[in-house]
Design a protein around this motif. Structure first.
Motif, PDB file in Angstrom:
ATOM      1  N   MET A   1       3.488   1.424  -1.433  1.00  0.00           N
ATOM      2  CA  MET A   1       2.479   1.292  -0.346  1.00  0.00           C
ATOM      3  C   MET A   1       1.778  -0.010  -0.495  1.00  0.00           C
ATOM      4  O   MET A   1       1.732  -0.641  -1.452  1.00  0.00           O
ATOM      5  N   SER A   2       1.564  -0.091   0.955  1.00  0.00           N
ATOM      6  CA  SER A   2       1.007  -1.532   1.164  1.00  0.00           C
ATOM      7  C   SER A   2      -0.358  -1.126   1.939  1.00  0.00           C
ATOM      8  O   SER A   2      -0.219  -0.811   3.021  1.00  0.00           O
ATOM      9  N   VAL A   3      -1.648  -1.726   1.360  1.00  0.00           N
ATOM     10  CA  VAL A   3      -2.823  -1.447   2.071  1.00  0.00           C
ATOM     11  C   VAL A   3      -3.381  -2.973   2.535  1.00  0.00           C
ATOM     12  O   VAL A   3      -3.591  -3.771   1.612  1.00  0.00           O
ATOM     13  N   GLU A  46      -4.299  -7.547   0.086  1.00  0.00           N
ATOM     14  CA  GLU A  46      -3.461  -6.583   0.031  1.00  0.00           C
ATOM     15  C   GLU A  46      -3.509  -5.691  -1.304  1.00  0.00           C
ATOM     16  O   GLU A  46      -3.256  -6.366  -2.511  1.00  0.00           O
ATOM     17  N   THR A  47      -3.575  -4.535  -1.233  1.00  0.00           N
ATOM     18  CA  THR A  47      -3.551  -3.721  -2.476  1.00  0.00           C
ATOM     19  C   THR A  47      -2.429  -2.669  -2.326  1.00  0.00           C
ATOM     20  O   THR A  47      -1.862  -2.420  -1.291  1.00  0.00           O
ATOM     21  N   ALA A  48      -2.067  -1.913  -3.494  1.00  0.00           N
ATOM     22  CA  ALA A  48      -1.046  -0.881  -3.601  1.00  0.00           C
ATOM     23  C   ALA A  48      -1.598   0.472  -3.116  1.00  0.00           C
ATOM     24  O   ALA A  48      -0.594   1.363  -2.804  1.00  0.00           O
ATOM     25  N   THR A  49      -2.730   0.457  -3.096  1.00  0.00           N
ATOM     26  CA  THR A  49      -3.436   1.934  -2.891  1.00  0.00           C
ATOM     27  C   THR A  49      -4.730   1.938  -2.104  1.00  0.00           C
ATOM     28  O   THR A  49      -5.385   0.756  -2.032  1.00  0.00           O
ATOM     29  N   ASP A  82       6.093   2.856   1.452  1.00  0.00           N
ATOM     30  CA  ASP A  82       7.350   2.146   1.374  1.00  0.00           C
ATOM     31  C   ASP A  82       7.306   0.808   1.824  1.00  0.00           C
ATOM     32  O   ASP A  82       8.503   0.107   2.033  1.00  0.00           O
ATOM     33  N   LYS A  83       6.395  -0.148   1.496  1.00  0.00           N
ATOM     34  CA  LYS A  83       6.265  -1.532   1.677  1.00  0.00           C
ATOM     35  C   LYS A  83       5.459  -2.104   0.804  1.00  0.00           C
ATOM     36  O   LYS A  83       4.460  -1.524   0.152  1.00  0.00           O
TER      37      LYS A  83
END
Length: 103
Positions: A1-3, A46-49, A82-83
């Motif tokens: 995931m990309s936030v 940019e974070t993963a969650t 999925d990015k």
């Protein structure tokens, strides 16, 4: 995931120049280890969650609220499953298209 989070945060009770205060937020972000990009009008992170992104925003607020009676925050988010690495790849995609148009 990309936030992806684009945000601006600054105290409104410190006069015309707030760079001294904003630099404390940037130092926090830099030390967090997440990819970021400082711009003239805000910061991209940019974070993963989503919780990780919200934690950075919360900690950024905590840095400023210690010495401020009023803190202003604007924020935009783009969350995609999925990015990853979109802070870099989104810019590269546009630059590649510009390059293709100019050939």
């Amino acid at each position: 995931m990309s936030v992806l989070v684009e945000f601006a945060i600054f105290p409104t009770d410190k006069g015309d120049s707030v760079s001294k205060h904003v630099s404390k937020v940037i130092d926090l972000i830099r030390n967090s280890g997440v990819p970021y990009q400082l711009t003239a009008m805000g910061t991209l992170v940019e974070t993963a969650t989503l919780p990780e992104a919200l934690d950075i925003l919360n900690r950024s607020y905590q840095v400023l609220e210690k010495d401020s009676k009023r803190v202003y925050i604007t924020m935009n988010m783009d969350i995609q499953k999925d990015k990853n690495n979109r802070l870099k790849t989104k810019v590269e995609a546009i630059e590649n298209k510009i390059g293709a148009v100019n050939k």
